[in-house]
Structures are given as C-alpha cells and as structure tokens.
Write a protein that holds these residues in place. Sequence first.
Motif, short mmCIF file in Angstrom:
data_model
loop_
_atom_site.label_atom_id
_atom_site.label_comp_id
_atom_site.label_asym_id
_atom_site.label_seq_id
_atom_site.Cartn_x
_atom_site.Cartn_y
_atom_site.Cartn_z
N ASN A 49 0.86 -1.19 0.00
CA ASN A 49 0.00 0.00 0.00
C ASN A 49 0.89 1.23 0.00
OD1 ASN A 49 -2.46 1.37 0.02
ND2 ASN A 49 -2.42 1.59 2.24
N LEU A 50 0.64 2.15 -0.91
CA LEU A 50 1.39 3.41 -0.99
C LEU A 50 2.89 3.17 -0.99
CD1 LEU A 50 -0.80 5.28 1.67
CD2 LEU A 50 -1.02 5.47 -0.81
N GLY A 51 3.33 2.14 -1.71
CA GLY A 51 4.74 1.88 -1.89
C GLY A 51 5.42 1.12 -0.75
N LEU A 52 4.67 0.78 0.30
CA LEU A 52 5.29 0.05 1.41
C LEU A 52 4.84 -1.41 1.40
CD1 LEU A 52 4.84 2.51 4.43
CD2 LEU A 52 6.97 1.98 3.21
N ASP A 53 5.74 -2.29 1.89
CA ASP A 53 5.35 -3.69 2.07
C ASP A 53 4.43 -3.78 3.27
OD1 ASP A 53 6.87 -4.55 0.00
OD2 ASP A 53 8.63 -4.99 1.22
N VAL A 54 3.29 -4.43 3.08
CA VAL A 54 2.35 -4.60 4.19
C VAL A 54 2.43 -6.04 4.67
CG1 VAL A 54 -0.08 -4.54 4.86
CG2 VAL A 54 0.82 -2.82 3.30
N LYS A 55 2.57 -6.21 6.01
CA LYS A 55 2.65 -7.56 6.58
C LYS A 55 1.28 -8.03 7.07
CE LYS A 55 7.44 -7.27 8.27
NZ LYS A 55 7.88 -5.94 7.85
N GLY A 56 0.44 -7.08 7.40
CA GLY A 56 -0.90 -7.43 7.89
C GLY A 56 -1.57 -6.19 8.41
N LEU A 57 -2.77 -6.35 8.96
CA LEU A 57 -3.43 -5.18 9.53
C LEU A 57 -4.35 -5.56 10.68
CD1 LEU A 57 -6.46 -5.27 8.06
CD2 LEU A 57 -5.17 -4.23 6.22
N THR A 58 -4.65 -4.54 11.47
CA THR A 58 -5.61 -4.70 12.56
C THR A 58 -6.82 -3.84 12.25
OG1 THR A 58 -3.75 -4.89 14.08
CG2 THR A 58 -5.90 -4.56 15.07
N LEU A 59 -7.99 -4.44 12.35
CA LEU A 59 -9.23 -3.71 12.08
C LEU A 59 -9.98 -3.44 13.37
CD1 LEU A 59 -10.21 -5.23 8.77
CD2 LEU A 59 -10.97 -2.96 9.43
N GLU A 60 -10.22 -2.15 13.62
CA GLU A 60 -11.01 -1.74 14.80
C GLU A 60 -12.39 -1.31 14.30
OE1 GLU A 60 -8.91 0.87 17.49
OE2 GLU A 60 -10.74 1.93 18.05
N HIS A 61 -13.40 -1.46 15.15
CA HIS A 61 -14.73 -0.96 14.76
C HIS A 61 -15.46 -0.42 15.97
CE1 HIS A 61 -17.70 -4.33 15.86
NE2 HIS A 61 -16.56 -4.66 16.40
N TYR A 62 -16.62 0.18 15.72
CA TYR A 62 -17.45 0.76 16.79
C TYR A 62 -18.66 -0.16 16.93
CZ TYR A 62 -20.24 4.53 19.07
OH TYR A 62 -21.01 5.29 19.92
N PRO A 63 -18.60 -1.10 17.87
CA PRO A 63 -19.70 -2.08 18.01
C PRO A 63 -21.04 -1.37 18.20
CG PRO A 63 -17.84 -2.71 19.38
CD PRO A 63 -17.56 -1.32 18.88
#
Lengths: 82, 159
Positions: B51-65
């Motif tokens: 994404n945007l030229g960087l290597d992405v290893k993973g992500l964390t998704l937060e939400h508003y229950p």
Amino acid sequence: MIKVSFFAALREQLNCNETQLNVSESITVEQARVLLVESHPEWQQHLKNNSLLTAVNHDLVDDNFIVKPNDELAFFPPVTGG
Amino acid sequence: MSKTNIPPHLNDRIVIQTQDFSLSEEVNLLEENNNEDGAVVTFCGRVRNNNLGLDVKGLTLEHYPGMTEKSLQKIILTARKKWELGRITVIHRVGKLFIGEQIVFVGVTSKHRGNAFAANEFIMDFLKVKAPFWKKELTSEGEKWLDAKSSDTNKAQEW
C-alpha cells in the motif's frame, strides 16, 4: 451524564477509550468538545481536528447537533474499512 | 434521538466477526430456497501485500460495536429503496488479519443482474465512507493508521 467514546488513532492520541460528561442539560456537540478540552487541556490539538467525525447514538451528526443526558457520543477519524 | 435500531429486513444478513468466512457457504445461503432470483453478485475484499509503496505484513481492524451494524443496516435499506433486491449479506471481519486473508464480503441477489451488480457496488462504496471501521497497517516501517482516501468519498458521491 453523557457517555463519550473515542476510536482508532484518536483513541491512541488521547490515550482514552471512554469518558463521561457530567451534564444535566442538553448541549451541542461543539459544547461537548469544549467541555472535554476544559477537563483535559492536552486533548485540545486532537479534538480540534476538523476531519474528525462525530456520532450520537450511533448516527453520524454535525457540530450543531444537540446531545441529551444519557445519549452516547463518539468522536473518531474518517473511516477506512472495506 | 431514539436508540432503537431499524428492524432488519428478513432477507438481510449482517455479520461482524473475527473469524474467516466461507465464500461457498455464503453463496449457498444466498441461493438456498431462493427460486425468484436469477442473479447472484458477490464481492470479496482481501488484505494486499502493498500500500502506498510500502510492504504490508498485515493489519488490525477496529470498529465501533453497535454503530457498525446500524450503519450497514442503513446502507442496505437505502439500496433496497433504490433497487428491487432479494437477499443481501454483508460480512466484515475485525481484529488481526494477514496477507491474502478475506476482510469483507458483500452478496446481493435480484431477479436480473443489473440491480444486483449496481446494489453490490453501492453497498461497498458506502461501507467504505460511512461504516465505522478503521485499519491499522503493519508495514516494514512499523504500525500506521490508514488515512481515508478522497477517491473513496468521491466514488460514494457519484451515486
């Protein structure tokens, strides 16, 4: 009492998930923001951010929206799901 | 303002979960005992390695229950007012996700393909700008909250 929640980057900047405003009358979202900064001056730069979104009782609202005691208020950055 | 949520349509399925989902099971749920609809359109979003030229290893998704579900319900209701639709499923995962994992699923059925194609894209476009989810990427340069993209806002405004 108004419950106030913060999410994502804003939650980390404030180092706070949730707080409350001890008010007995209805106030606007903008007034709620002023009260939060009065009790936490270090939050000013983060809560003044114009791109922040606001929800009352799980609906997106603008700064003039009226928040009543027992409502649930939340501030958060623009959303990035999907 | 009332805290009451909009009653969900009988044919709506909204799921927020940490665990993965099965595409074939979801398609089965859209099709099972549904003989009125000739069209089934599905979309699945996955975690990219860049994404945007960087290597992405993973992500964390937060939400508003609570707000998440209400927001998705409102988007689906708007789609149902615009098009005649059959069944609608929206699944969004939260928590830690790694490269290649499924993040989001939108499935829509309708009598003919036009409505299902349009409604599927509409639901995804509004999910992107209205539903309270936030991604934090783990890249080679550390963790970073994603910024919202103006292209997503513009796309939703086109409807």
